[in-house]
Write a protein that holds these residues in place. Structure first.
Motif, PDB file in Angstrom:
ATOM      1  N   VAL A  26     -10.124-100.096  23.389  1.00 11.20           N
ATOM      2  CA  VAL A  26      -9.184 -99.210  22.546  1.00 11.20           C
ATOM      3  C   VAL A  26     -10.222 -98.611  21.409  1.00 11.20           C
ATOM      4  CG1 VAL A  26      -7.782 -99.330  20.517  1.00 11.20           C
ATOM      5  CG2 VAL A  26      -7.333-100.957  22.499  1.00 11.20           C
ATOM      6  N   MET A  27     -10.167 -97.448  21.491  1.00 13.46           N
ATOM      7  CA  MET A  27     -11.180 -96.510  20.832  1.00 13.46           C
ATOM      8  C   MET A  27     -10.808 -96.111  19.472  1.00 13.46           C
ATOM      9  SD  MET A  27     -14.466 -95.487  20.755  1.00 13.46           S
ATOM     10  CE  MET A  27     -14.766 -95.551  22.583  1.00 13.46           C
ATOM     11  N   ALA A  28     -11.248 -96.685  18.292  1.00 15.76           N
ATOM     12  CA  ALA A  28     -10.947 -96.596  16.858  1.00 15.76           C
ATOM     13  C   ALA A  28     -12.140 -96.072  16.193  1.00 15.76           C
ATOM     14  CB  ALA A  28     -10.404 -97.741  16.330  1.00 15.76           C
ATOM     15  N   ALA A  29     -13.022 -95.435  16.906  1.00 14.60           N
ATOM     16  CA  ALA A  29     -14.378 -94.891  16.207  1.00 14.60           C
ATOM     17  C   ALA A  29     -14.259 -93.459  16.276  1.00 14.60           C
ATOM     18  CB  ALA A  29     -15.640 -95.601  17.115  1.00 14.60           C
ATOM     19  N   GLU A  41     -14.392-106.091  27.927  1.00 13.74           N
ATOM     20  CA  GLU A  41     -13.122-105.700  28.266  1.00 13.74           C
ATOM     21  C   GLU A  41     -12.066-105.965  27.055  1.00 13.74           C
ATOM     22  OE1 GLU A  41     -10.658-103.966  31.200  1.00 13.74           O
ATOM     23  OE2 GLU A  41     -12.805-104.225  31.217  1.00 13.74           O
ATOM     24  N   ASN A  42     -11.154-105.011  27.006  1.00 15.46           N
ATOM     25  CA  ASN A  42      -9.924-105.011  25.910  1.00 15.46           C
ATOM     26  C   ASN A  42     -10.578-105.095  24.455  1.00 15.46           C
ATOM     27  OD1 ASN A  42      -8.021-104.953  28.041  1.00 15.46           O
ATOM     28  ND2 ASN A  42      -8.591-107.152  28.289  1.00 15.46           N
ATOM     29  N   ALA A  43     -11.794-105.005  24.354  1.00 16.22           N
ATOM     30  CA  ALA A  43     -12.280-104.877  22.890  1.00 16.22           C
ATOM     31  C   ALA A  43     -11.749-103.493  22.080  1.00 16.22           C
ATOM     32  CB  ALA A  43     -13.679-105.043  22.893  1.00 16.22           C
ATOM     33  N   THR A  44     -11.942-103.849  20.832  1.00 20.91           N
ATOM     34  CA  THR A  44     -11.548-102.481  20.048  1.00 20.91           C
ATOM     35  C   THR A  44     -12.787-101.964  19.467  1.00 20.91           C
ATOM     36  OG1 THR A  44      -9.520-103.272  19.568  1.00 20.91           O
ATOM     37  CG2 THR A  44     -10.495-101.577  17.923  1.00 20.91           C
ATOM     38  N   ILE A  45     -13.120-100.735  19.665  1.00 20.40           N
ATOM     39  CA  ILE A  45     -14.431-100.320  19.053  1.00 20.40           C
ATOM     40  C   ILE A  45     -14.384 -99.350  17.674  1.00 20.40           C
ATOM     41  CG2 ILE A  45     -16.481 -98.420  19.653  1.00 20.40           C
ATOM     42  CD1 ILE A  45     -16.233 -99.315  22.540  1.00 20.40           C
ATOM     43  N   ARG A  46     -15.191 -99.788  16.863  1.00 19.50           N
ATOM     44  CA  ARG A  46     -15.206 -99.068  15.446  1.00 19.50           C
ATOM     45  C   ARG A  46     -16.454 -98.787  15.250  1.00 19.50           C
ATOM     46  NH1 ARG A  46     -11.337-103.206  15.025  1.00 19.50           N
ATOM     47  NH2 ARG A  46      -9.220-102.574  14.463  1.00 19.50           N
ATOM     48  N   ASN A  47     -16.591 -97.908  14.263  1.00 16.85           N
ATOM     49  CA  ASN A  47     -17.882 -97.610  13.691  1.00 16.85           C
ATOM     50  C   ASN A  47     -18.279 -98.595  12.609  1.00 16.85           C
ATOM     51  OD1 ASN A  47     -16.194 -94.744  13.712  1.00 16.85           O
ATOM     52  ND2 ASN A  47     -18.313 -94.594  14.295  1.00 16.85           N
ATOM     53  N   HIS A  48     -19.632 -98.809  12.499  1.00 14.55           N
ATOM     54  CA  HIS A  48     -20.048 -99.790  11.402  1.00 14.55           C
ATOM     55  C   HIS A  48     -19.564 -99.233  10.129  1.00 14.55           C
ATOM     56  CE1 HIS A  48     -22.669-102.028   8.738  1.00 14.55           C
ATOM     57  NE2 HIS A  48     -22.816-102.893   9.639  1.00 14.55           N
TER      58      HIS A  48
END
Length: 177
Positions: A26-29, A41-48
């Motif tokens: 999931v791209m939240a960045a 796999e299945n991680a959510t990516i965010r900006n620091h």
């Protein structure tokens, strides 16, 4: 021995020379990282939240993995993960590489342009290639500091590091997310 890819500036958008893993994430960045091969796999990516150019992939069970971009060109060497360290090509003259066994002690520092190669000490098989902070080595240093209490009165402290083109940052601040 595999041919090396020509040298490129860190300012040029990276392009992998072969197909990289594309896990379901999931791209939240915003901005997004150049690559997602590093994310579980299945991680959510965010900006620091405080440091531009660092991304965090959080797995559904809560574990986190940090990504420090591709200034060291780690994306170009992912094809060596799963192979022995002897399979790596000769290090380019201007590159900074650190080869560390996954359970060995290594200096805890952040090197944006350094490529960290982590391998199994017994089999010499590479298990990770990344830029920046070598978390497996940091854990080994931390654990060694705890078990060597007769030598060290407390666990290691993370000191200020200066990154190229960025203000000094404390690693404990960067990782406390």
């Amino acid at each position: 021995m595999p041919a090396l890819i020509g040298c490129t500036s860190a300012d040029v958008a990276p392009v992998a020379a072969f197909a990289l893993a594309k896990p379901n994430v999931v791209m939240a960045a915003d901005p997004q990282p150049s690559f997602t091969y590093w994310a579980p796999e299945n991680a959510t990516i965010r900006n620091h939240p405080r440091q531009p150019g660092i991304w965090i992939a959080e797995s559904p069970e809560g574990s986190r993995k940090h990504y420090f971009g591709d200034q060291c060109r780690a994306s170009e060497f992912q094809r060596f993960v799963g192979h022995t360290i002897d399979a790596l090509p000769e290090k380019p003259a201007n590159a900074i590489w650190r080869l560390t066994c996954s359970k060995c002690v290594a200096q805890s520092d952040l090197g944006w342009t350094r490529m960290n190669v982590s391998y199994d000490q017994e089999t010499r098989v590479i298990n990770e290639i990344s830029c920046g902070w070598n978390f497996r080595s940091h854990a080994a240093v931390h654990n060694s500091a705890k078990t060597a209490s007769s030598i060290l009165s407390s666990s290691i402290s993370i000191t200020d590091v200066t990154t190229r083109g960025a203000r000094p940052a404390r690693m404990d601040t960067l990782l406390a997310v």
